[in-house]
Design a protein around this motif. Sequence first.
Motif, PDB file in Angstrom:
ATOM      1  N   PRO A 160      21.964  57.816  69.603  1.00  0.00           N
ATOM      2  CA  PRO A 160      21.968  59.048  68.814  1.00  0.00           C
ATOM      3  C   PRO A 160      21.239  60.193  69.495  1.00  0.00           C
ATOM      4  O   PRO A 160      20.343  59.989  70.310  1.00  0.00           O
ATOM      5  N   ILE A 161      21.645  61.400  69.152  1.00  0.00           N
ATOM      6  CA  ILE A 161      20.912  62.593  69.577  1.00  0.00           C
ATOM      7  C   ILE A 161      19.775  62.822  68.592  1.00  0.00           C
ATOM      8  O   ILE A 161      19.994  62.897  67.386  1.00  0.00           O
ATOM      9  N   ASP A 162      18.553  62.872  69.110  1.00  0.00           N
ATOM     10  CA  ASP A 162      17.364  63.013  68.267  1.00  0.00           C
ATOM     11  C   ASP A 162      16.813  64.420  68.445  1.00  0.00           C
ATOM     12  O   ASP A 162      15.891  64.665  69.225  1.00  0.00           O
ATOM     13  N   SER A 163      17.382  65.378  67.730  1.00  0.00           N
ATOM     14  CA  SER A 163      17.062  66.783  67.950  1.00  0.00           C
ATOM     15  C   SER A 163      15.629  67.142  67.588  1.00  0.00           C
ATOM     16  O   SER A 163      15.116  68.176  68.022  1.00  0.00           O
ATOM     17  N   VAL A 199      17.777  65.438  74.409  1.00  0.00           N
ATOM     18  CA  VAL A 199      18.991  65.913  75.064  1.00  0.00           C
ATOM     19  C   VAL A 199      19.822  66.627  74.002  1.00  0.00           C
ATOM     20  O   VAL A 199      19.908  66.175  72.857  1.00  0.00           O
ATOM     21  N   THR A 200      20.452  67.732  74.356  1.00  0.00           N
ATOM     22  CA  THR A 200      21.208  68.500  73.380  1.00  0.00           C
ATOM     23  C   THR A 200      22.659  68.037  73.304  1.00  0.00           C
ATOM     24  O   THR A 200      23.178  67.413  74.237  1.00  0.00           O
ATOM     25  N   ARG A 207      18.006  56.281  72.365  1.00  0.00           N
ATOM     26  CA  ARG A 207      18.019  57.625  71.798  1.00  0.00           C
ATOM     27  C   ARG A 207      18.138  58.606  72.959  1.00  0.00           C
ATOM     28  O   ARG A 207      17.532  58.411  74.016  1.00  0.00           O
ATOM     29  N   LEU A 208      18.906  59.651  72.773  1.00  0.00           N
ATOM     30  CA  LEU A 208      19.188  60.560  73.878  1.00  0.00           C
ATOM     31  C   LEU A 208      18.020  61.519  74.077  1.00  0.00           C
ATOM     32  O   LEU A 208      18.019  62.659  73.608  1.00  0.00           O
ATOM     33  N   GLY A 232      28.834  57.447  71.437  1.00  0.00           N
ATOM     34  CA  GLY A 232      28.304  57.792  70.121  1.00  0.00           C
ATOM     35  C   GLY A 232      27.198  56.843  69.703  1.00  0.00           C
ATOM     36  O   GLY A 232      26.360  56.444  70.514  1.00  0.00           O
ATOM     37  N   THR A 233      27.168  56.488  68.441  1.00  0.00           N
ATOM     38  CA  THR A 233      26.158  55.575  67.914  1.00  0.00           C
ATOM     39  C   THR A 233      26.829  54.332  67.349  1.00  0.00           C
ATOM     40  O   THR A 233      28.034  54.335  67.077  1.00  0.00           O
ATOM     41  N   ALA A 234      26.040  53.277  67.171  1.00  0.00           N
ATOM     42  CA  ALA A 234      26.592  52.031  66.638  1.00  0.00           C
ATOM     43  C   ALA A 234      25.496  51.264  65.923  1.00  0.00           C
ATOM     44  O   ALA A 234      24.371  51.158  66.427  1.00  0.00           O
ATOM     45  N   ASP A 235      25.816  50.742  64.742  1.00  0.00           N
ATOM     46  CA  ASP A 235      24.873  49.880  64.045  1.00  0.00           C
ATOM     47  C   ASP A 235      24.767  48.516  64.717  1.00  0.00           C
ATOM     48  O   ASP A 235      23.734  47.847  64.631  1.00  0.00           O
ATOM     49  N   ASP A 236      25.824  48.095  65.390  1.00  0.00           N
ATOM     50  CA  ASP A 236      25.858  46.813  66.086  1.00  0.00           C
ATOM     51  C   ASP A 236      26.273  47.082  67.527  1.00  0.00           C
ATOM     52  O   ASP A 236      27.396  47.513  67.791  1.00  0.00           O
ATOM     53  N   VAL A 237      25.362  46.829  68.459  1.00  0.00           N
ATOM     54  CA  VAL A 237      25.611  47.185  69.859  1.00  0.00           C
ATOM     55  C   VAL A 237      26.235  46.050  70.653  1.00  0.00           C
ATOM     56  O   VAL A 237      26.495  46.196  71.851  1.00  0.00           O
TER      57      VAL A 237
END
Length: 386
Positions: A242-245, A251-252, A211-212, A269-274
Amino acid sequence: MSRLRINPTGTPAAAAVGPVVLSSNSLWNITNFRAPVVRRLAYEGWSLVVAAPATEQERTAFTLPADVMPIVLKRSGLNPLRDIGLLLRYCRVLHEIRPAAYLGWTIKPNIYGALAARMAGVPAILNVSGLGTAFLGSGLLARFVGLLYRVAFARAHVIFFQNGDDRALFVERRLVRAEQARLLPGSGIDLDHYRQVPLPEGPPTFLLIARLLGDKGVREYVTAARMLREELPGVRFRLLGPIDSDNRSAVTQGEVDGWVTEGVVDYLGTADDVRSAIAAASVVVLPSYREGLPRTLLEAAAMGRPLIATDVPGCRDLVDEGVNGTLCAARNAGSLAEAMRRMAVFDPKTLGAMGRASRDKAECGYDERLIADAYVGALRELAVTA
């Protein structure tokens, strides 16, 4: 209240056990990190109810052998009125279901779910997978969170910790009793799903999956990449997560866009499977300030990747210095840059040996079946004494 019992063969009597309530701060967390435990408990005969935030779409897509009871839970921040409301929601869940046991993961389900379980006389089995920014501070807020833990955990049957440092800290501060506190190897890993794959050819590629958040060392990673970019022009620095605002150290989006425009990192970006991102990386990096036991490093180790991590609780548990990776100082971009510099100049044979050592480490103590065994054992203890 329903009671657990076991039959003479030592396996649960399916008709008499449960229900058991499981709770985390998201249905995603249950699906992605707790699935082996859910499947094993269902196989052993317990009926299961998951209490977690869930949209209708998430409930429809949920395939684990458990019912879902959606609850409203804001995972970050401490707001007394909102958190009292969460406590009352847990009380209602336990009153309605009348479970034989409550299993909690993540901070608020651990605290407020355990408080509700204590009030209802329901045995609790909890898992401390991370301590959170508020707890690790030194002011009034940190003392208040510590008090919440002490009260919530006082009657818990078992509290699982994912590293020895966290366990020792909770025992030293008298937040738990030594006999309550047990160690688990993180959330475990599916060694068949995360298979070892060869390292990619070409210049080294570093990857940070998280998470960012500032607390994950994302900004130090970017600063270190900036320091190395001219010295090692062929090396790539990638960032996935993901960006966790909602988090106080988030992180913005503007920061990320600036880094990408500058060319210092590639944001995936993000991924369900890394797995594909790990397969394309030469080295996986996590410069976090503190962890329970980081899932991303465990996934990378299982896939045979050398690791760079900070020398802090949780992270250092997965790195054997010079064997499967290297450690650096937390909150120190220079130390991280030096660690990445050393790894970048290793020849493919050396990196390959480190990757194989990572896979060996994952195989030797982090199989997800060990986690399920521990939960079955804890519930059977309750069954014996009920």
